[in-house]
Enzyme design. Structure first.
Site, PDB file in Angstrom:
ATOM      1  N   HIS A  32       0.820  -1.218   0.000  1.00 50.23           N
ATOM      2  CA  HIS A  32       0.000   0.000   0.000  1.00 50.23           C
ATOM      3  C   HIS A  32       0.854   1.268   0.000  1.00 50.23           C
ATOM      4  CE1 HIS A  32       0.528   0.010   4.499  1.00 50.23           C
ATOM      5  NE2 HIS A  32       0.535   1.315   4.282  1.00 50.23           N
TER       6      HIS A  32
ATOM      7  N   ASP B  47       0.226  -7.655   1.700  1.00 51.07           N
ATOM      8  CA  ASP B  47       0.583  -6.234   1.659  1.00 51.07           C
ATOM      9  C   ASP B  47       2.097  -6.021   1.618  1.00 51.07           C
ATOM     10  OD1 ASP B  47      -0.083  -3.538   1.478  1.00 51.07           O
ATOM     11  OD2 ASP B  47       0.099  -3.234   3.630  1.00 51.07           O
TER      12      ASP B  47
ATOM     13  N   SER C 194       5.002   2.551   8.056  1.00 53.67           N
ATOM     14  CA  SER C 194       4.587   1.432   7.210  1.00 53.67           C
ATOM     15  C   SER C 194       5.716   0.989   6.289  1.00 53.67           C
ATOM     16  CB  SER C 194       3.373   1.832   6.365  1.00 53.67           C
ATOM     17  OG  SER C 194       2.211   1.887   7.132  1.00 53.67           O
TER      18      SER C 194
END
Length: 264
Positions: free
Chosen positions: A78, A118, A211
């Site tokens: 993402h 992810d 992230s």
């Protein structure tokens, strides 16, 4: 009788030497957290996009870290933009801090994506960067001391790597089916069909910008997982109206699988 004592003494000396050797090896393998951070920091990079005709020219999207041959960067899927406006001069880049504390920007290309977990792999050009070691020995355990390094709050604190430490507070499935059909969105349905998987819940707080960063063993610096601030939290905390402060990481075994599929 003296011969028996001599043999016993030799065995005791050999056992003592063996134990000392094991302790020496353990001391070499383990390190204090400041030393581990010094080893990890050069491998942690900023992932973002660059476009000379916009303001700001650089937009940070997350954190990544160098693996494999030193020209491969792992991050969250993402973190990668859905589309790059190449016609307008936009490009995907990483920023790495060199030994002299100067920042260097390098173009990056997406080479592999695992949306189910992810994860994404980027390829960069230029000199080889130091790669982190991926953990593949004994199982990760709840209560294990960990740390993670990245660029929290979208780089608002500056493009210097920041490290947080804590423990793995739980190893828990990512999919928690909703109480009714309205809570079963497309992403959850897809995960239920493909099978749930365990993720690491942490007692240390990660922030947007972390992230894609590495979660590593606090004693050895081996990567245990990949910090995730969107994909996992949407599934685990969708019922919460306010952020809980709980952070999550994808186990590194899925990154190893992606590296193997991507090939050399």
């Amino acid at each position: 009788m003296s011969a028996v004592r001599s043999v016993a003494r030799c065995l005791q000396e050999a056992t003592a030497a063996f134990i000392v050797g094991l302790l020496a090896l353990a001391g070499t393998a383990a390190a204090e957290l400041p030393e581990v951070i010094e080893r990890v920091r050069p491998s942690v990079v900023v992932v973002g996009t660059q476009q000379l005709t916009r303001s700001p020219q650089f937009v940070m999207r997350g954190t990544g870290f160098v693996v494999g041959d030193g020209r491969t960067v792992a991050t969250n899927a993402h973190v990668i933009p859905a589309a790059i406006d190449e016609a307008a001069g936009e490009k995907l880049v990483i920023i790495v801090r060199l030994a002299d504390a100067k920042a260097q920007q390098r173009p990056a290309t997406v080479v592999a994506v695992d949306k189910g977990h992810d994860l994404a792999l980027l390829r960069i050009d230029g000199p080889v960067l130091p790669a982190l070691t991926l953990h593949e020995a004994e199982p990760v355990r709840e209560g294990q001391a960990v740390a993670f390094t990245g660029f929290p709050i979208g780089g608002a604190l500056g493009l210097s790597p920041v490290t947080h430490r804590g423990i793995i507070s739980a190893i828990t499935p990512i999919v928690l089916p909703g109480a009714n059909a309205r809570e079963l969105n497309a992403r959850v349905v897809q995960q239920i069909r493909s099978g749930s998987f365990d993720i690491y819940q942490l007692d240390a707080t990660a922030y947007p910008g972390n992230s894609g960063g590495p979660l590593f063993d606090a004693n050895r610096g081996e990567v245990l997982g990949i910090i995730n601030m969107v994909f996992v939290k949407e599934n685990k905390e969708s019922v919460l109206s306010k952020p809980s402060g709980i952070s999550f990481a994808i186990p590194v075994r899925f990154l190893r699988d992606l590296l193997q599929k991507a090939g050399p």
